[in-house]
Design an enzyme around this catalytic site. Structure first.
Site, PDB file in Angstrom:
ATOM      1  N   CYS A 412      -3.053 -22.633   8.853  1.00  0.00           N
ATOM      2  CA  CYS A 412      -3.490 -22.919   7.487  1.00  0.00           C
ATOM      3  C   CYS A 412      -2.352 -23.429   6.618  1.00  0.00           C
ATOM      4  O   CYS A 412      -2.559 -24.297   5.757  1.00  0.00           O
ATOM      5  CB  CYS A 412      -4.117 -21.675   6.870  1.00  0.00           C
ATOM      6  SG  CYS A 412      -3.010 -20.249   6.759  1.00  0.00           S
ATOM      7  N   HIS A 456      -3.735 -16.118   4.556  1.00  0.00           N
ATOM      8  CA  HIS A 456      -4.277 -17.470   4.460  1.00  0.00           C
ATOM      9  C   HIS A 456      -3.569 -18.224   3.339  1.00  0.00           C
ATOM     10  O   HIS A 456      -2.964 -17.615   2.442  1.00  0.00           O
ATOM     11  CB  HIS A 456      -5.783 -17.400   4.183  1.00  0.00           C
ATOM     12  CG  HIS A 456      -6.492 -18.709   4.335  1.00  0.00           C
ATOM     13  ND1 HIS A 456      -6.444 -19.462   5.492  1.00  0.00           N
ATOM     14  CD2 HIS A 456      -7.266 -19.420   3.471  1.00  0.00           C
ATOM     15  CE1 HIS A 456      -7.163 -20.551   5.340  1.00  0.00           C
ATOM     16  NE2 HIS A 456      -7.664 -20.562   4.112  1.00  0.00           N
ATOM     17  N   ASP A 472      -9.736 -25.877  -0.010  1.00  0.00           N
ATOM     18  CA  ASP A 472      -9.195 -25.256   1.201  1.00  0.00           C
ATOM     19  C   ASP A 472      -9.290 -26.252   2.353  1.00  0.00           C
ATOM     20  O   ASP A 472     -10.362 -26.415   2.953  1.00  0.00           O
ATOM     21  CB  ASP A 472      -9.968 -23.984   1.532  1.00  0.00           C
ATOM     22  CG  ASP A 472      -9.314 -23.196   2.658  1.00  0.00           C
ATOM     23  OD1 ASP A 472      -8.303 -23.670   3.213  1.00  0.00           O
ATOM     24  OD2 ASP A 472      -9.807 -22.095   2.979  1.00  0.00           O
TER      25      ASP A 472
END
Length: 672
Positions: A412, A456, A472
């Protein structure tokens, strides 16, 4: 001085207790401490078995000096739990080399008690309770073995006595735990910053940082929602906002403590209220769902918002910290952005990643707006050959170029960093958010557990009339990561996640263990002044102060000690004898003829038969049965003895009645 082997058994107990007390600290102590402990234990044991001379002082003294200097070099000080417990380990190991008597062994066992306590001050998980009971039990068994040295007792006896000691101490421990006056703040925690290994997010993020956290199953925090919880895809736990990029790493500003954030939050739609129990991190930031609009306040050590809509404390979280937050799942924040802020959030290093810069300018020209450019980048991540993996290939000096146009594999933080760079290169204000996404619901305890593996990173871009909007990029590459969890996302790309067991029984055991840890955190580690006050109110004491608690504790201790004293007095009373003795003594009382000192039952039977010739046969018969019952183990004669005794008792009772009647008649005749 040469050992004579007399301490062999007690020395084994003492060494076992010492090593068991040290065992949980192996991972946190320097390697040479473990070598010293094992080496001294082995040398002393072999010396006792082979009866060789003890280690002389001219060897022990230099070793102690070198160890002291090594502690100073390792910790930089001798103050604190880390260096203090290490000194205790060195003291116990070197003391073992000079053990000559019981006194020396008692000194080592005293040190073991403090080592156990030092372990509990740094390790407070549920398993530490099991360790605490076992280690104190072993130390007490060793204590019994040393104190009864020379007596021929079994090892099982020492263990039984240690178990009784712990059993007697448990009520005292519970009374002290519940009633000892608390002060606001941590009850157990002693800051150990000199040698603290923090697991969790950092204020900087480079490619690979969060992917390392994903391998950890350590708990970050637990959450209890009031009412229905949000969906999995809405669980974005905001922690750190990173604004600065140096070409490879993103970093956050230093904490600032303002009562109100720089950009007020306008709520749109539903809100959710929840309570978070955060694990110790030695950091100041806290966690909250996007976006926090209200939170609990605790004064000088309370919670403050940052200008970037995150929550933080003045003091690091060095204990379990519980707080309540209300968040708006739909919101508008930062609708107006100043020129300085716009410049700040579009700043990039003057050089580096030239290919990505040119690509961003072309993409903005083609799309025409920030929103359209963001949508185009998300489609690119979703449709082109980008991969989600925990082990991406290494990146060179131009990390964004290498990732976007070469490796195309990452976690991520790779996607968030590349997306933020491209947006800033196009002149669009962008920032990177680090926190956690998702969590695991435990239906047994009605709470959610968020682990380090849920760490994250995502981004926020500023759009006119909409303010800061969450984007995201990972959701475009690996939707399973957001909709479900990390393991689902990894399996989507052919990688094996951490959840290797899918059996219902194993999952049930994991949920049960997680619930037990949550209860331990809530009822034991979180039992502070507020919990104590609530418990006292449950008992009927409204608003007790420390004087009331002290008086109540004193009364409880006096009652417990009195109960123990009465029990010990009753336990040490002379034995009453068995049933056979009691029946035979009852016969003697009925006959009115007590036995003399040292008189055997047979001699007594002859004397009683001579005194009562009419009952001589019965007396000899009951004596004969009594002897077989008492000494030959023929318990079937018990009923026969009891029956004969009842007949003898009735006979002598009738005889006494006739004698009393005759005496009364004689007295009346004399009066006439």
């Amino acid at each position: 001085m040469r050992s004579d082997g007399s301490l062999r058994i007690t020395l084994g107990w003492t060494i076992s207790a010492m090593l068991f007390a040290y065992a949980p600290q192996i991972a946190t102590k320097p390697f040479w401490v473990t070598v010293l402990m094992l080496g001294c234990a082995l040398v002393r044991w072999l010396g006792e078995v082979r009866r060789t001379p003890l280690t002389p002082a001219w060897i022990r003294t230099p070793i102690g000096l070198v160890c002291f200097l090594a502690i100073l070099q390792t910790y930089g000080s001798i103050n604190g739990v880390g260096p203090g417990s290490t000194l205790l380990c060195v003291m116990a190991a070197l003391k073992l080399l000079e053990t000559r008597s019981k006194r020396d062994l008692f000194v080592i066992l005293f040190i073991c008690l403090f080592l156990i306590l030092a372990t509990f001050l740094t390790e407070q998980h549920l398993w530490s309770l099991v360790y605490l009971v076992c280690s104190y039990g072993l130390t007490m068994a060793a204590w019994m073995a040393v104190s009864r040295q020379g007596s021929h007792l079994t090892q099982r006896w020492y263990v039984a006595q240690a178990r009784k000691t712990l059993m007697f101490a448990t009520p005292l421990f519970l009374a002290m735990w519940i009633l000892f006056p608390r002060v606001p703040g941590p009850f157990w925690a002693i800051p150990n910053k000199a040698n603290s290994a923090n697991t969790g997010l950092s204020s900087t993020m480079s490619p690979g940082d969060i992917s390392q956290l994903s391998e950890s199953q350590a708990v970050a925090f637990r959450v209890r929602f009031q009412g229905l919880p949000p969906s999995q895809r809405q669980l974005y736990w905001r922690a750190i906002v990173m604004e600065h990029f140096d070409g490879r790493s993103w970093s956050a500003n230093k904490p600032s403590f303002n009562r109100n954030p720089a950009n007020p939050i306008s709520r749109r739609g539903e809100i959710v209220t929840y309570k978070i129990t955060a694990e110790p991190t030695q950091r100041r930031w806290l966690y909250a769902l996007d976006m926090p609009v209200a939170w609990s306040d605790e004064g000088s050590v309370g919670i403050y918002p940052s200008p970037q809509q995150t929550l933080q404390r003045r003091q690091p979280v060095d204990e379990l910290f519980e707080y309540e937050v209300t968040s708006a799942l739909q919101y508008v924040v930062g609708r107006e952005l100043s020129r300085n802020s716009r410049t700040h959030y579009t700043t990039l290093p003057p050089q580096g990643n030239e290919q990505a810069r040119e690509f961003a300018r072309q993409l903005l020209q083609r799309t025409g707006s920030a929103q359209a450019m963001a949508d185009e980048l998300l489609r690119m991540f979703n449709q082109q050959q980008f991969f989600y993996t925990l082990s991406p290939p290494p990146l060179g000096r131009n990390s964004v170029d290498d990732f976007l146009f070469s490796t195309r594999s990452g976690f991520c933080e790779h996607y968030a960093s590349a997306f933020a760079f491209l947006m800033r290169a196009a002149g669009i204000p962008t920032r990177v958010i680090a926190g956690y996404q998702g969590g695991t619901q435990n239906p047994l305890g009605d709470f959610w557990t968020v682990r380090q593996s849920d760490a994250h990173a995502w981004t926020e871009i500023w759009l006119p009339e909409r303010g800061w909007v969450r984007v995201d990029p990972t959701a475009a590459v690996a939707p399973e990561r957001i909709e479900k969890n990390l393991d689902s996302a990894l399996r989507q790309f052919g990688e094996r996640g951490s959840a290797t067991f899918a059996l219902p029984l194993v999952e049930r055991l994991k949920l049960t263990w997680d619930m037990a840890n949550a209860r331990w955190d809530e009822w034991v580690l979180g039992f502070g002044s507020e919990s104590q006050s609530d418990f006292m109110q449950w008992l009927g004491l409204d608003d007790p102060d420390w004087r009331d608690l002290t008086a109540l504790l004193a009364i409880a201790l006096v009652c417990l000690m009195t109960s123990f004293s009465v029990w010990l007095w009753y336990r040490n009373l002379p034995p009453r004898g068995d049933a056979a003795q009691r029946l035979y003594r009852q016969l003697q009382r009925r006959l009115g003829l007590p036995a003399t000192t040292g008189e055997t039952p047979l001699h007594y039977a002859e004397r009683a038969s001579a005194a009562f010739p009419d009952d001589a046969h019965r007396i000899r018969q009951i004596t004969h049965d009594y002897l077989y019952w008492r000494y030959a183990g023929q318990h079937h004669r018990r009923r026969r003895v009891a029956g004969i005794l009842r007949k003898v008792r009735w006979r002598f009772r009738s005889r006494r009645a006739r004698q009393r009647a005759h005496a009364r008649g004689t007295a009346r005749s004399n009066r006439r």
